[in-house]
Scaffold this motif. Structure first.
Motif, PDB file in Angstrom:
ATOM      1  N   ASN A  45       0.822  -1.087   0.048  1.00 26.46           N
ATOM      2  CA  ASN A  45       0.151  -0.058   0.113  1.00 26.46           C
ATOM      3  C   ASN A  45       0.921   1.183   0.010  1.00 26.46           C
ATOM      4  O   ASN A  45       0.472   2.218  -0.667  1.00 26.46           O
ATOM      5  N   THR A  46       2.062   1.114   0.820  1.00 22.22           N
ATOM      6  CA  THR A  46       2.774   2.479   0.780  1.00 22.22           C
ATOM      7  C   THR A  46       3.413   2.612  -0.343  1.00 22.22           C
ATOM      8  O   THR A  46       3.567   3.819  -0.911  1.00 22.22           O
ATOM      9  N   ALA A  47       3.878   1.625  -1.157  1.00 23.65           N
ATOM     10  CA  ALA A  47       4.614   1.569  -2.435  1.00 23.65           C
ATOM     11  C   ALA A  47       3.598   2.090  -3.531  1.00 23.65           C
ATOM     12  O   ALA A  47       4.017   2.894  -4.155  1.00 23.65           O
ATOM     13  N   THR A  48       2.314   1.765  -3.262  1.00 21.49           N
ATOM     14  CA  THR A  48       1.193   1.879  -4.511  1.00 21.49           C
ATOM     15  C   THR A  48       1.125   3.574  -4.214  1.00 21.49           C
ATOM     16  O   THR A  48       1.203   4.353  -5.309  1.00 21.49           O
ATOM     17  N   ASP A  49       0.846   3.967  -3.187  1.00 20.70           N
ATOM     18  CA  ASP A  49       0.508   5.445  -2.571  1.00 20.70           C
ATOM     19  C   ASP A  49       1.951   6.215  -3.274  1.00 20.70           C
ATOM     20  O   ASP A  49       1.657   7.452  -4.153  1.00 20.70           O
ATOM     21  N   TYR A  50       2.811   5.787  -3.110  1.00 15.90           N
ATOM     22  CA  TYR A  50       4.087   6.405  -3.432  1.00 15.90           C
ATOM     23  C   TYR A  50       4.135   6.673  -5.120  1.00 15.90           C
ATOM     24  O   TYR A  50       4.416   7.637  -5.520  1.00 15.90           O
ATOM     25  N   LEU A  51       3.953   5.431  -5.667  1.00 15.47           N
ATOM     26  CA  LEU A  51       4.034   5.552  -7.077  1.00 15.47           C
ATOM     27  C   LEU A  51       2.813   6.445  -7.818  1.00 15.47           C
ATOM     28  O   LEU A  51       3.013   7.305  -8.563  1.00 15.47           O
ATOM     29  N   ILE A  52       1.680   6.331  -7.190  1.00 20.17           N
ATOM     30  CA  ILE A  52       0.382   7.113  -7.789  1.00 20.17           C
ATOM     31  C   ILE A  52       0.965   8.692  -7.528  1.00 20.17           C
ATOM     32  O   ILE A  52       0.665   9.395  -8.337  1.00 20.17           O
ATOM     33  N   VAL A  62       6.883  -3.733 -10.640  1.00 17.59           N
ATOM     34  CA  VAL A  62       7.584  -3.185  -9.416  1.00 17.59           C
ATOM     35  C   VAL A  62       7.753  -4.198  -8.331  1.00 17.59           C
ATOM     36  O   VAL A  62       6.664  -4.933  -8.055  1.00 17.59           O
ATOM     37  N   GLU A  63       8.841  -4.650  -7.819  1.00 16.02           N
ATOM     38  CA  GLU A  63       9.080  -5.439  -6.817  1.00 16.02           C
ATOM     39  C   GLU A  63       9.133  -4.604  -5.504  1.00 16.02           C
ATOM     40  O   GLU A  63       9.915  -3.730  -5.326  1.00 16.02           O
ATOM     41  N   VAL A  64       8.288  -4.824  -4.747  1.00 17.34           N
ATOM     42  CA  VAL A  64       8.221  -4.181  -3.243  1.00 17.34           C
ATOM     43  C   VAL A  64       9.074  -4.771  -2.050  1.00 17.34           C
ATOM     44  O   VAL A  64       8.959  -6.174  -2.084  1.00 17.34           O
ATOM     45  N   LYS A  65       9.979  -4.485  -1.579  1.00 18.07           N
ATOM     46  CA  LYS A  65      10.789  -5.142  -0.408  1.00 18.07           C
ATOM     47  C   LYS A  65      10.887  -4.311   0.649  1.00 18.07           C
ATOM     48  O   LYS A  65      11.047  -2.943   0.962  1.00 18.07           O
ATOM     49  N   TYR A  66      10.292  -5.015   1.577  1.00 15.28           N
ATOM     50  CA  TYR A  66      10.109  -4.572   3.067  1.00 15.28           C
ATOM     51  C   TYR A  66      11.387  -5.080   3.930  1.00 15.28           C
ATOM     52  O   TYR A  66      11.646  -6.158   3.919  1.00 15.28           O
ATOM     53  N   ARG A  67      11.789  -4.292   4.657  1.00 13.92           N
ATOM     54  CA  ARG A  67      12.913  -4.563   5.710  1.00 13.92           C
ATOM     55  C   ARG A  67      12.330  -3.935   7.138  1.00 13.92           C
ATOM     56  O   ARG A  67      12.033  -3.067   7.434  1.00 13.92           O
ATOM     57  N   SER A  68      12.444  -5.051   8.201  1.00 11.84           N
ATOM     58  CA  SER A  68      11.927  -4.522   9.609  1.00 11.84           C
ATOM     59  C   SER A  68      13.059  -4.003  10.273  1.00 11.84           C
ATOM     60  O   SER A  68      12.869  -3.291  11.034  1.00 11.84           O
ATOM     61  N   SER A  69      14.278  -3.901   9.606  1.00 17.33           N
ATOM     62  CA  SER A  69      15.253  -3.130   9.983  1.00 17.33           C
ATOM     63  C   SER A  69      16.350  -3.259   9.163  1.00 17.33           C
ATOM     64  O   SER A  69      16.334  -4.032   8.097  1.00 17.33           O
ATOM     65  N   ASN A  70      17.527  -2.122   9.072  1.00 18.27           N
ATOM     66  CA  ASN A  70      18.312  -2.154   7.865  1.00 18.27           C
ATOM     67  C   ASN A  70      19.568  -2.550   8.482  1.00 18.27           C
ATOM     68  O   ASN A  70      20.820  -2.470   7.954  1.00 18.27           O
ATOM     69  N   ASN A  71      19.526  -3.384   9.704  1.00 16.04           N
ATOM     70  CA  ASN A  71      20.763  -3.881   9.917  1.00 16.04           C
ATOM     71  C   ASN A  71      21.749  -4.932   9.229  1.00 16.04           C
ATOM     72  O   ASN A  71      22.776  -5.118   9.502  1.00 16.04           O
TER      73      ASN A  71
END
Length: 112
Positions: free
Chosen positions: A11-18, A49-58
């Protein structure tokens, strides 16, 4: 990653692209052999578009998890969509990285 977290990241990625002026054609387009998170279009170019989520950037950002194997899968899925939709125009493989706070970290419009 839970289904709920995945949906929120998409949803976040979709909103951003729109917001960037993309027209979303499909979300979670799939066949028995492949899936594409978001299919969108801008300026007569289709973006897969591939959506990649990370719970942390560690362990790095989501974009760092797009391996050569993942790229091959993305290309295969894009080719399936192109054939299925009889698309004869340009297309690109893209990716959006979403942080643990559900904010866009990065967007690569053309991976190749």
């Amino acid at each position: 990653m839970s289904t709920q977290v995945g949906k929120q990241a998409e949803n976040t990625a979709t909103d951003y692209l729109i917001e960037l002026g993309f027209e979303v054609l499909s979300r979670n387009w799939r066949t028995p052999a492949c899936e594409i998170d978001i299919v969108c279009k801008k300026d007569q170019i289709v973006y897969f578009v591939e959506v990649k989520y990370r719970s942390s950037n560690n362990q790095g950002t989501g974009l760092e998890y797009i391996t050569p194997k993942k790229l091959k899968q993305m290309q295969f899925a894009a080719e399936c969509w192109v054939q299925d939709q009889k698309w004869s125009g340009d297309y690109r493989l893209s990716a959006v990285s979403i942080s643990h706070r559900f904010m866009v970290d990065a967007f690569i419009e053309d991976i190749e």
